[in-house]
Design an enzyme around this catalytic site. Structure first.
Site, mmCIF file in Angstrom:
data_model
loop_
_atom_site.group_PDB
_atom_site.id
_atom_site.type_symbol
_atom_site.label_atom_id
_atom_site.label_comp_id
_atom_site.label_asym_id
_atom_site.label_seq_id
_atom_site.Cartn_x
_atom_site.Cartn_y
_atom_site.Cartn_z
ATOM 1 N N CYS A 92 0.802 -1.230 0.000
ATOM 2 C CA CYS A 92 0.000 0.000 0.000
ATOM 3 C C CYS A 92 0.829 1.270 0.000
ATOM 4 O O CYS A 92 0.301 2.354 -0.267
ATOM 5 C CB CYS A 92 -0.945 0.013 1.197
ATOM 6 S SG CYS A 92 -2.158 -1.328 1.183
ATOM 7 N N HIS A 369 -9.156 3.226 -2.129
ATOM 8 C CA HIS A 369 -7.717 2.989 -1.954
ATOM 9 C C HIS A 369 -7.186 2.168 -3.132
ATOM 10 O O HIS A 369 -7.109 0.946 -3.056
ATOM 11 C CB HIS A 369 -7.525 2.249 -0.627
ATOM 12 C CG HIS A 369 -6.128 1.851 -0.292
ATOM 13 N ND1 HIS A 369 -5.004 2.427 -0.839
ATOM 14 C CD2 HIS A 369 -5.663 0.899 0.575
ATOM 15 C CE1 HIS A 369 -3.925 1.856 -0.343
ATOM 16 N NE2 HIS A 369 -4.310 0.924 0.521
ATOM 17 N N CYS A 399 0.148 2.829 6.223
ATOM 18 C CA CYS A 399 0.519 1.516 6.729
ATOM 19 C C CYS A 399 0.753 0.599 5.530
ATOM 20 O O CYS A 399 0.226 0.826 4.435
ATOM 21 C CB CYS A 399 -0.558 0.947 7.641
ATOM 22 S SG CYS A 399 -2.174 0.699 6.858
ATOM 23 N N GLY A 401 1.515 -3.669 4.271
ATOM 24 C CA GLY A 401 1.508 -5.089 4.576
ATOM 25 C C GLY A 401 2.882 -5.597 4.970
ATOM 26 O O GLY A 401 3.911 -5.051 4.566
#
Length: 413
Positions: A92, A369, A399, A401
């Site tokens: 992300c 997103h 944030c 993964g």
């Protein structure tokens, strides 16, 4: 060494990431990138051949998003063959990492002009379409670190931090209300590039289509906690049929159980979109009489425990602030990606940030997103809002993964 200067930032609208239902689902992801590239070149008036590299974030690099989509989009856009492209995956954080890499190239003196950005067509290349899973399907890694679905990690964070279902729903409602107000006031229009059908030239989408106007707290409260079922299901590869919740709690034995609070209404939306940020050196700006909009003061990444996974935006932000010689109170506006409502709530709590400085025009809960593009989009959103409010500094954080976070500080010039 040179200060990396942001000349401009553009993005497509976010289209619903559903096959044959979202407005951008009929547009190839290469086309989304190529249209943003041409738009940023046209807006700034730069000579395309001066761009030394195009860095694009993309998470699901499979099918239409495989084969180095950055380079193929350059060719599709009819840019000079001398312009190179590279595609990266930091989950992300990919879009912001792409901008940061472009800034590093310029800041190091190795490049004069570079583009960072990202793309994700989640309607055409759904999450997991690369077939790898979070851990690359490696049983040996799983024996060491058994990563769980991110929604379970988000619910674990909410449990540990004491965030209730009402807390996350109220945050989600605020995201929707702020995004709706921003749309109605055209606050996003400066960065938005309408997407056109490449065959007909007709505009297929000119505004974000994911926000749900009229969202209510009552309506959000009626939604099921999505990851409760996942949490109760057996985790593949466990010897004794442990559930996903039990796997997560191996690392957190002091937590009696996970309170599942995240729903489709208080987590990020699945969408399509692309973004590009043009970064130049001071010498290039002076030589071509350009007017930069901002400079990049500091960038940082930070790794955290990979099962809870999503707690690193706060330490990444602290690292970036330390590099810039700043504190959290020095930041005028924050964009903290709303992957799940608990993430910005936890980051605000850890850093002591006031809610009225964070995601002031809504976030991914309302807007969506597009994984590989979001970070670059957030940077553009922050820059536009700094200018609108006549403020100076913004920090963008996401944030990531696998237990990572990324942060970038920009300052108007």
């Amino acid at each position: 060494m040179s200060i990396p200067l942001i000349l401009d930032a553009v993005r497509t609208p976010r289209g619903r990431g559903k096959k044959d239902k979202g407005a951008l689902s009929g547009i190839h992801p290469q086309e989304l990138v190529s249209q943003t590239l041409n738009a940023i070149a046209e807006r700034t008036g730069i000579d395309k051949k001066d761009v030394e590299d195009v860095v694009m974030g993309c998470v699901s690099q499979a099918g239409e998003q495989g084969a180095n989509i950055a380079r193929n989009a350059i060719l599709l856009a009819d840019w000079p063959e001398a312009v190179t492209g590279v595609t990266l995956n930091r989950f992300c954080g990919s879009g912001l990492q792409a901008v940061n890499f472009a800034a590093m190239g310029v800041g190091s003196g190795q490049q004069e002009l570079a583009i960072g950005g990202g793309v994700e067509s989640m309607s055409r290349a759904p999450m997991g379409s690369d077939g790898a899973g979070a851990d690359g399907n490696n049983e040996l890694l799983r024996d060491k670190v058994f990563q769980v679905p991110q929604g379970i990690s988000a619910d674990l964070i909410a449990t540990i931090e004491g965030f209730s279902r009402d807390d996350v729903d109220r945050f989600a409602l605020q995201s929707q209300q702020r995004a709706q107000a921003a749309q109605e006031a055209c606050y996003f229009s400066k960065s938005l590039v309408p997407v056109k059908d490449p065959k007909t030239g007709k505009v297929v989408l000119e505004r974000d289509e994911h926000p749900r106007a009229g969202t209510t707290l009552e309506g959000l409260g009626e939604l099921d906690a999505v990851f409760a079922k996942f949490g109760a299901a057996p985790a593949p590869g466990t010897d004794d049929g442990e559930t996903w919740d039990q796997v997560a709690l191996r690392r957190y034995p002091d937590v009696a159980s996970i309170h599942h609070v995240h729903t489709a209404g208080n987590a990020s939306g699945i969408v399509d979109g692309a973004a590009a940020v043009l970064v130049a050196s001071e010498d290039y700006v002076k030589a071509h009489g350009l007017k930069p909009r901002a400079r990049i003061r500091a960038t940082a990444t930070y790794g955290a425990e990979p099962v809870i996974m999503l707690t690193a935006p706060a330490p990444a932000s602290k690292r970036a602030l330390a590099k810039a010689g700043m504190s959290a109170s020095d930041i005028d506006l924050w964009e903290i990606n709303e992957a799940f409502a608990a993430i910005p709530l936890q980051t605000m709590k850890k850093l002591g940030i006031s809610d009225d400085k964070v995601n002031v025009n809504g976030g991914a809960i309302a807007l969506g997103h597009p994984l590989g593009a979001t970070g670059a989009m957030l940077l553009g959103t922050a820059l536009d809002e700094l200018e609108r409010r006549d403020l100076t500094t913004a920090l963008i954080a996401l944030c990531i993964g696998g237990g990572m976070g990324i942060a970038t500080i920009i300052e108007r010039v």
